[in-house]
Design an enzyme around this catalytic site. Structure first.
Site, short mmCIF file in Angstrom:
data_model
loop_
_atom_site.label_atom_id
_atom_site.label_comp_id
_atom_site.label_asym_id
_atom_site.label_seq_id
_atom_site.Cartn_x
_atom_site.Cartn_y
_atom_site.Cartn_z
N LYS A 33 0.85 -1.19 0.00
CA LYS A 33 0.00 0.00 0.00
C LYS A 33 0.89 1.24 0.00
CE LYS A 33 -2.31 1.68 3.68
NZ LYS A 33 -1.89 3.08 3.60
N HIS B 219 1.27 5.68 -0.36
CA HIS B 219 0.72 7.05 -0.40
C HIS B 219 1.66 7.77 -1.36
CE1 HIS B 219 -2.37 7.18 2.65
NE2 HIS B 219 -1.58 6.65 3.57
N ASP C 192 -3.38 4.26 -1.63
CA ASP C 192 -4.30 4.69 -0.56
C ASP C 192 -4.67 6.16 -0.78
OD1 ASP C 192 -5.65 5.03 1.81
OD2 ASP C 192 -3.94 4.60 3.10
N ARG C 193 -5.35 6.43 -1.88
CA ARG C 193 -5.62 7.80 -2.31
C ARG C 193 -6.82 8.42 -1.59
NH1 ARG C 193 -7.11 12.00 -3.18
NH2 ARG C 193 -6.74 13.46 -4.87
N LYS C 194 -7.69 7.57 -1.07
CA LYS C 194 -8.89 8.07 -0.36
C LYS C 194 -9.60 9.16 -1.18
CE LYS C 194 -7.26 7.00 4.34
NZ LYS C 194 -5.83 6.69 4.13
N GLY D 44 -17.80 13.12 -8.69
CA GLY D 44 -17.43 12.12 -9.69
C GLY D 44 -16.53 12.66 -10.80
N ASN D 45 -16.86 13.79 -11.33
CA ASN D 45 -16.11 14.35 -12.46
C ASN D 45 -14.65 14.63 -12.08
OD1 ASN D 45 -16.12 15.56 -15.22
ND2 ASN D 45 -15.62 17.41 -14.05
N THR D 46 -14.45 15.08 -10.86
CA THR D 46 -13.08 15.38 -10.40
C THR D 46 -12.29 14.09 -10.15
OG1 THR D 46 -13.78 17.48 -9.47
CG2 THR D 46 -11.74 16.55 -8.60
O1 S5P Z 1 -8.85 4.27 8.92
C1 S5P Z 1 -7.76 4.23 8.41
C2 S5P Z 1 -7.58 4.03 7.03
C3 S5P Z 1 -6.30 3.97 6.51
S1 S5P Z 1 -6.15 3.56 4.83
N1 S5P Z 1 -6.63 4.34 9.18
C4 S5P Z 1 -5.35 4.31 8.66
O2 S5P Z 1 -4.39 4.37 9.43
N2 S5P Z 1 -5.18 4.17 7.30
C5 S5P Z 1 -3.83 4.17 6.68
O3 S5P Z 1 -3.15 3.00 7.14
C6 S5P Z 1 -2.93 5.36 7.04
O4 S5P Z 1 -3.06 6.39 6.09
C7 S5P Z 1 -1.54 4.75 7.04
O5 S5P Z 1 -1.01 4.74 5.73
C8 S5P Z 1 -1.78 3.30 7.45
C9 S5P Z 1 -1.53 3.01 8.92
O6 S5P Z 1 -0.17 3.17 9.21
P1 S5P Z 1 0.45 2.72 10.61
O7 S5P Z 1 1.88 3.17 10.53
O8 S5P Z 1 -0.32 3.42 11.70
O9 S5P Z 1 0.32 1.22 10.69
#
Ligand code: S5P
Length: 268
Positions: free
Chosen positions: A60, A62, A91-93, A98-100
């Site tokens: 995953k 970022h 993990d772009r969230k 929709g268009n954007t």
């Molecule tokens: O609810 C969430 C969803 C995500 S995708 N809580 C999170 O922590 N995340 C992601 O999971 C967060 O952006 C990070 O990349 C990872 C957790 O990282 P850690 O170092 O705390 O295990």
């Protein structure tokens, strides 16, 4: 509660080819670990992906936290994913109209659609966002792409609860070709009156750490074992692994804990 079917049994009956591929990887490598590789340079990201690649099912990213993102980042990720047989999850969230999000997913500087097997999105803006991403996936020709709906969050005070989480599941049911499951702390969808018999969402659980309960900025953790007992299918761990003194030892520990909990579940 979660089905006691194995990943390979679930792969056989599953309509989504990317899910079948993911289950096959998990089974072959005996791992349900997703490494959250939150490193900030391409070199560090590719190095950790290479050294931990044998022990993970998914990496995953970022991609927007890299200080030196370039074509080499993309090529490096594709190469290492192929070498060690894991999927890429950006993990772009996505959270906009929709268009954007179509432009953010397909185009832009990061070209996420080109390299990420999996992306995630929030339904804060309503169903249109999923419709938009689903369109991109369905127009894609032969690329296998999947969307996870961010149905809950692990941070303290998260508002993604209750009705919001239930709506995430309802929307997911309408887009079976593209939506493969959820990012959530637990199983969300079984035993619902609206669930079809063949419905099989994949649950990715973040906030997983063996030795910590949380951080100073609101993150809250559970262990690999409790996550799997709650119906998770894939465990997302970041700092618990990459920030450990010896990340290889750490990832193997998460792999073992996750796999043993999975085996206990399917043996029930
Ligand atoms: O609810 C969430 C969803 C995500 S995708 N809580 C999170 O922590 N995340 C992601 O999971 C967060 O952006 C990070 O990349 C990872 C957790 O990282 P850690 O170092 O705390 O295990």
């Amino acid at each position: 509660s979660k089905s006691t079917l194995s990943y390979s049994q679930r792969a056989k009956g599953h309509a989504n080819p990317l899910v079948r591929k993911l289950f096959a990887i998990a089974e072959e490598k005996k791992t349900n670990v997703v490494l959250s590789a939150d490193l900030t340079t391409t070199k560090e990201l590719l190095a950790i992906a290479d050294s931990l690649g044998p022990y993970i099912a998914v990496l995953k990213t970022h991609i927007d936290i890299l200080s030196d993102f370039s074509e080499q980042t993309i090529q490096g990720l594709l190469d290492v994913a192929k070498r060690h047989n894991f999927l890429l999850f950006e993990d772009r969230k996505f959270v906009d109209i929709g268009n954007t999000v179509q432009k953010q997913y397909k185009g832009g500087a990061l070209r996420i659609y080109e390299w990420a097997d999996i992306v995630n999105a929030s339904i804060l803006a309503g169903e249109g966002i999923i419709q938009a991403l689903d369109q991109v996936v369905n127009d894609s020709g032969d690329a296998e792409r999947g969307i996870l709906i961010l149905a809950e969050m692990t941070s303290k005070g998260s508002l993604a609860v209750g009705e919001y989480t239930r709506a995430s599941v309802e929307i997911a049911r309408k887009y079976p070709k593209s939506v493969m499951g959820f990012v959530s702390t637990k199983e969300l969808s079984s035993h619902s009156p609206n669930s079809a018999p063949e419905e099989d969402f994949v649950v990715f659980t973040t906030g997983v750490n063996i030795s910590s309960k949380g951080d100073a900025l609101g993150q809250q953790y559970q262990t690999p074992t409790t996550a799997m007992e709650g119906g998770s299918d894939f465990l997302i761990a970041g700092r618990g692994i990459y920030a450990a003194e010896d990340p290889v030892t750490a990832v193997r520990q998460y792999q073992k804990a996750g796999w043993e909990a999975y085996e206990r579940r399917i043996a029930r």
